[in-house]
Structure formats: structure tokens, C-alpha cells
Design a protein around this motif. Structure first.
Motif, PDB file in Angstrom:
ATOM      1  N   PRO A  97       3.374 -12.981  16.210  1.00  0.00           N
ATOM      2  CA  PRO A  97       3.227 -11.745  16.985  1.00  0.00           C
ATOM      3  C   PRO A  97       2.846 -10.567  16.102  1.00  0.00           C
ATOM      4  N   LYS A  98       2.053  -9.683  16.674  1.00  0.00           N
ATOM      5  CA  LYS A  98       1.644  -8.472  15.982  1.00  0.00           C
ATOM      6  C   LYS A  98       2.615  -7.343  16.324  1.00  0.00           C
ATOM      7  N   PHE A  99       2.966  -6.573  15.301  1.00  0.00           N
ATOM      8  CA  PHE A  99       3.823  -5.414  15.485  1.00  0.00           C
ATOM      9  C   PHE A  99       3.132  -4.177  14.932  1.00  0.00           C
ATOM     10  N   ASN A 100       3.343  -3.051  15.585  1.00  0.00           N
ATOM     11  CA  ASN A 100       2.905  -1.760  15.073  1.00  0.00           C
ATOM     12  C   ASN A 100       4.132  -0.979  14.620  1.00  0.00           C
ATOM     13  N   VAL A 101       4.095  -0.508  13.397  1.00  0.00           N
ATOM     14  CA  VAL A 101       5.199   0.257  12.829  1.00  0.00           C
ATOM     15  C   VAL A 101       4.653   1.578  12.297  1.00  0.00           C
ATOM     16  N   THR A 102       5.172   2.687  12.815  1.00  0.00           N
ATOM     17  CA  THR A 102       4.781   4.001  12.313  1.00  0.00           C
ATOM     18  C   THR A 102       5.686   4.350  11.140  1.00  0.00           C
ATOM     19  N   ALA A 103       5.094   4.520   9.980  1.00  0.00           N
ATOM     20  CA  ALA A 103       5.890   4.722   8.770  1.00  0.00           C
ATOM     21  C   ALA A 103       5.122   5.549   7.759  1.00  0.00           C
ATOM     22  N   ILE A 104       5.864   6.319   7.000  1.00  0.00           N
ATOM     23  CA  ILE A 104       5.244   7.032   5.891  1.00  0.00           C
ATOM     24  C   ILE A 104       5.169   6.123   4.672  1.00  0.00           C
ATOM     25  N   ASP A 106      -9.684   1.085   0.199  1.00  0.00           N
ATOM     26  CA  ASP A 106      -8.748   1.979  -0.483  1.00  0.00           C
ATOM     27  C   ASP A 106      -7.302   1.615  -0.186  1.00  0.00           C
ATOM     28  N   HIS A 107      -7.045   1.150   1.016  1.00  0.00           N
ATOM     29  CA  HIS A 107      -5.670   0.970   1.470  1.00  0.00           C
ATOM     30  C   HIS A 107      -5.236  -0.484   1.569  1.00  0.00           C
ATOM     31  N   GLY A 108      -5.991  -1.385   0.927  1.00  0.00           N
ATOM     32  CA  GLY A 108      -5.475  -2.729   0.745  1.00  0.00           C
ATOM     33  C   GLY A 108      -6.167  -3.854   1.479  1.00  0.00           C
ATOM     34  N   TYR A 109      -7.367  -3.618   2.035  1.00  0.00           N
ATOM     35  CA  TYR A 109      -8.087  -4.681   2.738  1.00  0.00           C
ATOM     36  C   TYR A 109      -8.206  -5.928   1.861  1.00  0.00           C
ATOM     37  N   PRO A 110      -7.944  -7.101   2.432  1.00  0.00           N
ATOM     38  CA  PRO A 110      -7.712  -7.346   3.859  1.00  0.00           C
ATOM     39  C   PRO A 110      -6.240  -7.375   4.275  1.00  0.00           C
ATOM     40  N   LEU A 111      -5.319  -7.485   3.322  1.00  0.00           N
ATOM     41  CA  LEU A 111      -3.910  -7.649   3.679  1.00  0.00           C
ATOM     42  C   LEU A 111      -3.040  -6.975   2.637  1.00  0.00           C
ATOM     43  N   ARG A 112      -2.047  -6.248   3.108  1.00  0.00           N
ATOM     44  CA  ARG A 112      -1.124  -5.573   2.206  1.00  0.00           C
ATOM     45  C   ARG A 112       0.288  -5.674   2.757  1.00  0.00           C
ATOM     46  N   VAL A 113       1.244  -5.310   1.937  1.00  0.00           N
ATOM     47  CA  VAL A 113       2.633  -5.245   2.363  1.00  0.00           C
ATOM     48  C   VAL A 113       2.965  -3.795   2.707  1.00  0.00           C
ATOM     49  N   ILE A 114       3.734  -3.609   3.755  1.00  0.00           N
ATOM     50  CA  ILE A 114       4.311  -2.306   4.063  1.00  0.00           C
ATOM     51  C   ILE A 114       5.822  -2.479   4.081  1.00  0.00           C
ATOM     52  N   VAL A 115       6.502  -1.780   3.183  1.00  0.00           N
ATOM     53  CA  VAL A 115       7.966  -1.815   3.110  1.00  0.00           C
ATOM     54  C   VAL A 115       8.464  -0.430   3.503  1.00  0.00           C
ATOM     55  N   PRO A 116       8.799  -0.208   4.760  1.00  0.00           N
ATOM     56  CA  PRO A 116       9.204   1.130   5.198  1.00  0.00           C
ATOM     57  C   PRO A 116      10.494   1.592   4.514  1.00  0.00           C
ATOM     58  N   GLY A 117      10.573   2.900   4.295  1.00  0.00           N
ATOM     59  CA  GLY A 117      11.806   3.489   3.810  1.00  0.00           C
ATOM     60  C   GLY A 117      12.020   3.468   2.319  1.00  0.00           C
ATOM     61  N   VAL A 118      11.090   2.869   1.557  1.00  0.00           N
ATOM     62  CA  VAL A 118      11.221   2.839   0.102  1.00  0.00           C
ATOM     63  C   VAL A 118       9.971   3.457  -0.517  1.00  0.00           C
ATOM     64  N   GLY A 144       6.461   4.110  -2.295  1.00  0.00           N
ATOM     65  CA  GLY A 144       5.204   3.426  -2.015  1.00  0.00           C
ATOM     66  C   GLY A 144       4.846   2.336  -3.000  1.00  0.00           C
ATOM     67  N   ALA A 145       5.406   2.382  -4.205  1.00  0.00           N
ATOM     68  CA  ALA A 145       5.068   1.399  -5.232  1.00  0.00           C
ATOM     69  C   ALA A 145       5.444  -0.018  -4.846  1.00  0.00           C
ATOM     70  N   ARG A 146       6.317  -0.190  -3.848  1.00  0.00           N
ATOM     71  CA  ARG A 146       6.731  -1.542  -3.446  1.00  0.00           C
ATOM     72  C   ARG A 146       5.870  -2.091  -2.314  1.00  0.00           C
ATOM     73  N   SER A 147       5.017  -1.264  -1.739  1.00  0.00           N
ATOM     74  CA  SER A 147       4.119  -1.718  -0.659  1.00  0.00           C
ATOM     75  C   SER A 147       2.802  -2.169  -1.262  1.00  0.00           C
ATOM     76  N   VAL A 148       2.797  -3.366  -1.792  1.00  0.00           N
ATOM     77  CA  VAL A 148       1.697  -3.889  -2.609  1.00  0.00           C
ATOM     78  C   VAL A 148       0.440  -4.082  -1.759  1.00  0.00           C
ATOM     79  N   LYS A 149      -0.690  -3.612  -2.287  1.00  0.00           N
ATOM     80  CA  LYS A 149      -1.988  -3.748  -1.625  1.00  0.00           C
ATOM     81  C   LYS A 149      -2.726  -4.994  -2.120  1.00  0.00           C
ATOM     82  N   TRP A 150      -3.781  -5.379  -1.363  1.00  0.00           N
ATOM     83  CA  TRP A 150      -4.664  -6.482  -1.748  1.00  0.00           C
ATOM     84  C   TRP A 150      -3.856  -7.727  -2.132  1.00  0.00           C
ATOM     85  N   LEU A 151      -3.070  -8.187  -1.208  1.00  0.00           N
ATOM     86  CA  LEU A 151      -2.089  -9.226  -1.502  1.00  0.00           C
ATOM     87  C   LEU A 151      -2.753 -10.533  -1.917  1.00  0.00           C
ATOM     88  N   ASP A 152      -2.230 -11.127  -2.980  1.00  0.00           N
ATOM     89  CA  ASP A 152      -2.727 -12.407  -3.491  1.00  0.00           C
ATOM     90  C   ASP A 152      -1.717 -13.529  -3.256  1.00  0.00           C
TER      91      ASP A 152
END
Length: 408
Positions: free
Chosen positions: A103-110, A216-228, A230-238
Motif C-alpha cells: 500500500p502507498k502512504f502519504n506522509v506530510t513531514a519536514i 536532487d531529492h533522491g530519485y528514484p527511491l529514498r528513505v524518509i524518517v520523520p521526526g529526526v 535529515g541526515a538519516r533520510s538517505v537519498k538514492w537508496l542502494d
């Protein structure tokens, strides 16, 4: 991954550019309060190396490995929903789409860089790092699969703190290569208990504000870890690795740690501090520059406030006399909907915007400070929280206004 990867740096002329390689930039502060959701082209850019470009999306995949019983390759078609014409192509060439029902989820987060407002901290004593002003932060709607659902595909149930093999942390490894890792990939980790908790809303995101992630923001897939930070929300996931101890990468062990003011580069011992995760309560005035000339009379003061860990904003206090007296600003998120702390109508991972109209007859210092739902208050002085890396400057935000030709 067997795919072609190139590297490029992308810039936008409207932004304040703090470095071309790696590319780091932030928007003008006034742009942040123009909308609750930050437009993609106004969202700050933080990179540690050249921006990777993934050209072959069909062959792109992430490997989920480590202390688990069933390692897995995860393709984009396994986590995201494609338009019909793409699905027809995928089926035509014979790729399986059996896991596409995540399932797809939308999360509004800074996302906020730990070094946001570093420039102000460096005015006390010199620090090392990108010279961010107040705009290394943005609020977006991230779309993707919950990491808790993805980890179930490799046999890790929800609300798990340890795998049978002793895995207690989830490490995210990027395609991105950086000099701090001696040319190796950027990486970071979070506890398994957080990764497998659906309420933590950790995402493998493929959308930002309803559109596919850009480069710029991690295409095609990145991690979003809300509440921590930004360094933990890794972009361009391998890859995703289930590991026993927290990630041993540079940016977990020798950066983004909070030290007391007494520690300098001659006596630092990185092992004495844990990697920074949560961030403290923060507020910033965005409608005024650090020093601004205005005409006497009424002005509207507006800005953002946010706190880590999903804590809401209890109030934002504004002073127009340098902090001697205070008045409470109004708070809101979505237009037309009152912000109610911890209410289901509020986005717990997002920022809260504030606004107040005041009369300014003479030159003065305007100050803002926020209080979160845990009754945490911003510290008054930046000197008290100074640290050699210049992170987590959450001191009262101050701007000087000069009215006419009067003196301060």
C-alpha cells in the motif's frame, strides 16, 4: 545493481548556493512561509557528493540483506504504482509484479538539516560545516511504501526490536559516493524498533508533493524518517542492511553528534556521544531579514515552528522588545483549518506556521521562541548550546528592525 550511473550537480538560480560540489543550497527565508507545503524547487538541497543519476529504472533495485533469513531484491515495480502504459510495458517484457500490492502512504513531514541556522552559531565561535542560514528545512508530502510493510517481505514482523539472528538496526546505504567515506557510499541507520513501527511512518518514498522524486531529492527511491535530523533520510537508496549495531559510517560516528561547548577539535572524542537522531523544538521568523528597515506602524510577523519526535507545537511566543515581554502568535497548518495540538486533523511530523500583527513605532529587536507538546522551550542564548559542528542551533530567533532614522 548492474545499472548505468552518472553524476551531475543541479542548481537553481533563485536559491542561496553554499557549494557546487557537493551542491548545497537553500531558498530565501521569505519563501518558506508562502505555503504550508514547500514547493519542490524551493526545498533546500543537502548533498555530500555529486548527485547520482539512475538511467535504467527497470534494472534499478535495492538489496535487503543482513541478519535476516530471506534476503530480497526489491525493484521499483515492487513498491510503487505505475501508470497503465508503463505496466503494459513491464508485463510485455516479462517482469513479475507480484509484490506490487504494497500500500502507498502519504506522509506530510519536514526535513531539517542538523546544521540549520549554523551561520548564527558561528558568530559566537567558529564552527565547521555548510554555512546555512535559517532555510535548511522544508515541509513536503512524501509518498511511498512504509518500511514496516517492506520489512515484512523479508520475514520481519511489525513492532520487532530484534531479529532471530540478532539484527537490531536498519542501515540505509546510498548510491551516493562521498569523500568522508573515502569514496564509499553515504549511509546511516535507525533502530529496528522504529523501522518496524507503522506509527513511526518511515517511508521508502518515490514521490514528493504528488510527483516522482527528482534527482536532487533522491530519485528514484529514498528513505524518509520523520521526526529526526535529515541526515538519516538517505537519498538514492542502494541497499538496506539489517545489522546488530548502529551504522559505523562516518556520518553516524564522526559527525552529527552534539557536544558541549567545552569540546573543541583538540580534545574531541567522538565515541563519547551517540549519533544525533531527534531534533529539539525550533522556530524562525521568516517575514523579516536579520536586519531590516521598515516604516513605523503595523507589520505582520510570520514564520515556522517545529519539533522532533512527532511532538506538536504548544505555542509560539513573539517579543517586540528584545525578550522583555511576550505575546502569543496564532498557529496554523492547512489553510482554513485551525491547528489543534495532537489532533487527528493535524500533521504530527510537519511544521506549524505562525503569524501575528504588531505595531512597531521604533527600532527594536523582535524575537520568537516556541514551546512543544513536551513543554520543551528554545534556549535563550546560542552561547549555551554552541558546539564545534554547529548543529541544532535552536536558540531564540532574533531579528533587528530599524524604523526610520531612530537609534536602537
Amino acid at each position: 545493481m548492474g545499472i548505468q550511473i552518472a553524476y551531475q550537480d543541479v542548481s537553481l538560480p533563485i536559491e542561496l548556493n553554499w557549494g557546487m560540489e557537493p551542491f548545497n543550497a537553500e531558498p530565501p527565508r521569505s519563501a518558506l512561509v508562502s505555503s504550508y507545503v514547500t514547493p519542490v524547487d524551493l526545498f533546500y538541497k543537502r548533498n555530500h557528493g555529486p548527485i547520482p543519476v539512475v538511467d535504467d529504472i527497470e534494472r534499478y533495485c535495492i538489496n535487503i540483506t543482513g541478519l535476516i533469513e530471506t534476503p530480497k531484491k526489491l525493484y521499483m515495480r515492487d513498491v510503487s504504482f505505475f501508470p497503465d502504459f508503463i505496466l503494459q510495458y513491464v508485463n510485455l517484457v516479462g517482469f513479475s509484479t507480484t509484490n506490487r500490492m504494497l500500500p502507498k502512504f502519504n506522509v506530510t513531514a519536514i526535513l531539517q538539516c542538523a546544521g540549520n541556522r549554523r551561520t548564527a552559531m558561528s558568530k559566537t565561535r567558529k564552527v565547521r560545516g555548510v554555512g546555512w542560514d535559517v532555510s535548511a528545512i522544508g515541509n513536503a508530502v512524501w509518498g511511498g511504501a512504509k518500511l514496516a510493510d517492506v520489512l515484512e517481505l523479508v520475514g520481519i514482523p511489525k513492532l520487532t526490536s530484534s531479529t532471530r539472528s540478532g539484527g537490531k538496526h536498519v542501515e540505509f546505504v546510498s548510491i551516493d559516493k562521498c569523500k568522508e567515506e573515502n569514496g564509499g557510499p553515504y549511509k546511516a541507520s535507525i533502530p529496528l524498533s522504529q523501522a518496524t513501527n507503522p506509527e513511526a511512518d518511515v517511508l521508502l518514498a518515490y514521490e514528493m508533493n504528488g510527483e516522482p522524486l527528482n534527482r536532487d531529492h533522491g530519485y528514484p527511491l529514498r528513505v524518509i524518517v520523520p521526526g529526526v535530523i535529515g541526515a538519516r533520510s538517505v537519498k538514492w537508496l542502494d541497499s538496506i542492511n539489517i545489522i546488530a549495531e548502529e551504522c559505523q559510517g562516518f556520518f553516524m560516528q564522526k559527525d552529527y553528534k552534539m557536544f558541549p561547548p567545552s569540546v573543541d577539535w583538540d580534545n574531541i572524542d567522538w565515541s563519547t556521544r551517540r549519533p544525533q537522531m531527534d531534533f529539539p523544538v525550533q522556530s524562525v521568523i521568516c517575514s523579516l531579514e536579520d536586519v531590516q528597515s521598515i516604516k513605523p506602524g503595523k507589520i505582520t510577523i510570520s514564520g515556522y515552528a517545529a519539533s522532533g519526535g512527532g511532538r506538536g507545537i504548544e505555542r509560539v511566543d513573539v517579543s517586540i522588545d528584545g525578550g522583555k515581554t511576550w505575546i502569543e502568535a496564532s498557529r496554523f497548518q492547512k489553510t482554513g483549518i485551525p491547528y489543534i495540538l495532537d489532533h487527528e486533523s493535524s500533521d504530527k511530523w510537519a511544521w506549524v506556521l505562525f503569524k501575528i500583527t504588531v505595531d512597531i513605532p521604533r527600532s527594536t529587536q523582535i524575537v520568537a521562541k516556541a514551546v512543544d507538546s513536551g513543554a520543551n522551550v528554545q534556549p535563550e542564548n546560542v552561547q549555551d548550546i554552541w558546539n564545534l559542528r554547529g548543529i541544532l542551533n535552536t536558540s531564540w530567533h532574533r531579528v533587528e528592525v530599524r524604523v526610520g532614522h531612530s537609534n536602537m
